[in-house]
Design a protein around this motif. Structure first.
Motif, PDB file in Angstrom:
ATOM      1  N   LEU A  11       6.086  -0.848  -9.203  1.00  0.00           N
ATOM      2  CA  LEU A  11       6.346  -0.648  -7.780  1.00  0.00           C
ATOM      3  C   LEU A  11       6.669   0.812  -7.472  1.00  0.00           C
ATOM      4  O   LEU A  11       7.168   1.535  -8.342  1.00  0.00           O
ATOM      5  N   PRO A  12       6.433   1.252  -6.256  1.00  0.00           N
ATOM      6  CA  PRO A  12       6.805   2.625  -5.890  1.00  0.00           C
ATOM      7  C   PRO A  12       8.294   2.911  -6.067  1.00  0.00           C
ATOM      8  O   PRO A  12       8.692   4.060  -6.232  1.00  0.00           O
ATOM      9  N   ALA A  52      -0.565  -3.778  -6.257  1.00  0.00           N
ATOM     10  CA  ALA A  52      -1.748  -4.518  -6.703  1.00  0.00           C
ATOM     11  C   ALA A  52      -2.533  -3.735  -7.751  1.00  0.00           C
ATOM     12  O   ALA A  52      -3.012  -4.307  -8.740  1.00  0.00           O
ATOM     13  N   LEU A  53      -2.658  -2.431  -7.558  1.00  0.00           N
ATOM     14  CA  LEU A  53      -3.387  -1.595  -8.516  1.00  0.00           C
ATOM     15  C   LEU A  53      -2.634  -1.443  -9.830  1.00  0.00           C
ATOM     16  O   LEU A  53      -3.245  -1.335 -10.901  1.00  0.00           O
ATOM     17  N   SER A 113       6.156  -0.697   4.854  1.00  0.00           N
ATOM     18  CA  SER A 113       4.908  -0.014   4.513  1.00  0.00           C
ATOM     19  C   SER A 113       3.782  -0.417   5.445  1.00  0.00           C
ATOM     20  O   SER A 113       2.965   0.410   5.858  1.00  0.00           O
ATOM     21  N   ALA A 114       3.739  -1.700   5.812  1.00  0.00           N
ATOM     22  CA  ALA A 114       2.678  -2.193   6.696  1.00  0.00           C
ATOM     23  C   ALA A 114       2.753  -1.548   8.075  1.00  0.00           C
ATOM     24  O   ALA A 114       1.728  -1.351   8.735  1.00  0.00           O
ATOM     25  N   PHE A 115       3.960  -1.218   8.531  1.00  0.00           N
ATOM     26  CA  PHE A 115       4.139  -0.628   9.861  1.00  0.00           C
ATOM     27  C   PHE A 115       4.323   0.886   9.807  1.00  0.00           C
ATOM     28  O   PHE A 115       4.677   1.518  10.807  1.00  0.00           O
ATOM     29  N   SER A 165      -0.633   1.978   0.495  1.00  0.00           N
ATOM     30  CA  SER A 165       0.444   1.148   1.018  1.00  0.00           C
ATOM     31  C   SER A 165       1.257   0.602  -0.154  1.00  0.00           C
ATOM     32  O   SER A 165       0.823   0.640  -1.314  1.00  0.00           O
ATOM     33  N   PHE A 166       2.428   0.073   0.156  1.00  0.00           N
ATOM     34  CA  PHE A 166       3.293  -0.482  -0.888  1.00  0.00           C
ATOM     35  C   PHE A 166       2.574  -1.598  -1.647  1.00  0.00           C
ATOM     36  O   PHE A 166       2.572  -1.633  -2.884  1.00  0.00           O
ATOM     37  N   THR A 167       1.941  -2.500  -0.926  1.00  0.00           N
ATOM     38  CA  THR A 167       1.286  -3.633  -1.571  1.00  0.00           C
ATOM     39  C   THR A 167       0.040  -3.203  -2.351  1.00  0.00           C
ATOM     40  O   THR A 167      -0.243  -3.751  -3.414  1.00  0.00           O
TER      41      THR A 167
END
Length: 418
Positions: free
Chosen positions: A157-158, A180-181, A239-241, A174-176
């Motif tokens: 995670l970041p 995921a990567l 992160s999404a916003f 993004s955070f997600t």
């Protein structure tokens, strides 16, 4: 100041800062050496005031985030989370050192990923030592696992590592998407480390231990667990916003800190100390000194050798270069130097740098600040660390985990995309 002189001075200052952090003469905090070095770099013109200010502004949000996560981890400990972890490890191991190592790997990987590597080094390591001692197990494999996983397991995670926070900003993900990567490289790297540990410490793990009745296990601190879960969810939503995740970390830290103060388990001064202000000052000052080195020629030199592109050979080359540089000048300066050079090649190259600076430091004591801190904690428990053995273990584990993680990253880039 002319360029050769500025280059020489900036390198000398960086070496002095890193030596102070490694040796810690008179047990003085790292900032005692870093802050004056940054001041000298500015006053002598080795770095312009504008560049120094820009570097501090760039690192400011990252340092704020780090402070919040440190407070969050500290109050999770106050709530009894790590005591509960120790009880679970002892019960699950059932007197078998091999099972204890599996438990340590599982807990350290999750704690590092969620609460940052500092929580694993500072809070989990003493618990692991005490658990192994109560079992009569040889502590070395389990203690070494804490330091290796504080680095390797911080890939997910970041928020898991200061280097991740820096790479997160440079990658533009993004955070997600970041998670995921990095999920597959994280799993593969931890699995590779586990396989190496089982083989390297097979004699220690085969040694006998005792199974004891540990009485009634401590209750899980549900309030702390729920707060951490909400904080993680906040990272995703923020992160999404387009909101800085530091606000979510600050909210989680504030909730637990206020609870601790109201229940008289802490004071406002405790909260300040948990944020480690001297270490935060060290990070900012180190950033200025590294920027001086970069401005005076290091970036140009590395720019000639860093591979371009995101093919598998290029990713392997970038990760290997990052690992070597981390062991030469520490992983935090290494990531500060390499990120601007890797960013033009895209998120894949940035994440390859991250693999190198997070896994690579397991080769030497000086590779990461976490390892230096771990060594001090182990010595406080009167347990010696064999430099030759530490290096031999790293010489096997680092290439194995790094190569496997890079291949996994290459696969993730093709499956998940950026």
């Amino acid at each position: 100041m002319n360029t050769p002189l500025a280059e020489a001075l900036s390198v000398v200052l960086l070496v002095a800062v890193l030596a102070g952090a490694v040796v810690r003469p008179f047990k003085l905090p790292e900032a005692v050496w870093a802050v004056p070095a940054a001041g000298i770099a500015i006053l002598t013109g080795a770095i312009s005031l504008d560049h120094a200010r820009a570097e501090v502004e760039r690192l400011g949000p990252v340092v704020g985030f780090l402070a919040a996560v440190l407070v969050l981890a500290h109050f999770c400990d106050v709530e009894g989370l790590f005591q509960a972890c120790g009880a679970w490890m002892a019960r699950w191991a059932a007197g078998r050192p091999g099972r204890l190592l599996t438990a340590v790997f599982a807990l350290a990987s999750v704690i590092t990923a969620v609460l940052s590597l500092d929580a694993t080094v500072v809070l989990l390591t003493p618990v692991v030592f005490a658990t192994a001692a109560r079992m009569g197990a040889r502590p070395k494999p389990h203690l070494y696992a804490c330091t290796h996983l504080s680095n390797t397991a911080s890939l997910l995670l970041p928020v898991s590592n200061l280097t991740n926070l820096l790479a997160f900003g440079a990658a533009g993900l993004s955070f997600t998407r970041f998670a995921a990567l990095m999920a597959l490289p994280w799993l593969v790297a931890v699995a590779a480390e586990y396989a190496v540990f089982r083989r390297f410490f097979r004699h220690d793990l085969d040694a006998g231990a005792t199974e004891e009745d540990h009485g009634e296990p401590p209750k899980l601190p549900l309030f702390a667990l729920v707060t951490v879960a909400c904080t993680l969810a906040g990272f995703v939503v923020a992160s999404a916003f387009g909101v800085d995740p530091a606000w979510s970390a600050a909210a989680g830290a504030l909730v637990l800190a206020v609870r601790g103060i109201l229940r008289r388990r802490a004071t406002p001064l405790t909260v300040v100390r948990a944020a480690a202000p001297s270490f935060l000052a060290f990070v900012l000052a180190l950033g200025v000194v590294v920027r001086a080195v970069v401005d005076n020629g290091l970036a140009s030199a590395l720019g000639q050798v860093i591979p371009g592109g995101t093919g598998l050979p290029a990713l392997l080359g970038v990760a290997a270069l990052a690992a070597v540089l981390a062991n030469l000048i520490n992983n935090l300066p290494a990531v500060l130097v390499l990120l601007p050079l890797a960013a033009p090649s895209g998120p894949g190259a940035v994440l390859a740098v991250l693999l190198g600076v997070n896994i690579g430091p397991n080769l030497t004591y000086a590779g990461s600040l976490a390892t230096l801190l771990w060594r001090r904690i182990v010595h406080q428990h009167d347990h010696g660390v064999d430099l030759k053995e530490f290096t031999r273990l790293g010489a096997i584990a680092v290439p194995t985990a790094l190569a496997a993680a890079v291949v996994a990253l290459w696969a993730s880039l093709h499956v998940v995309g950026t």
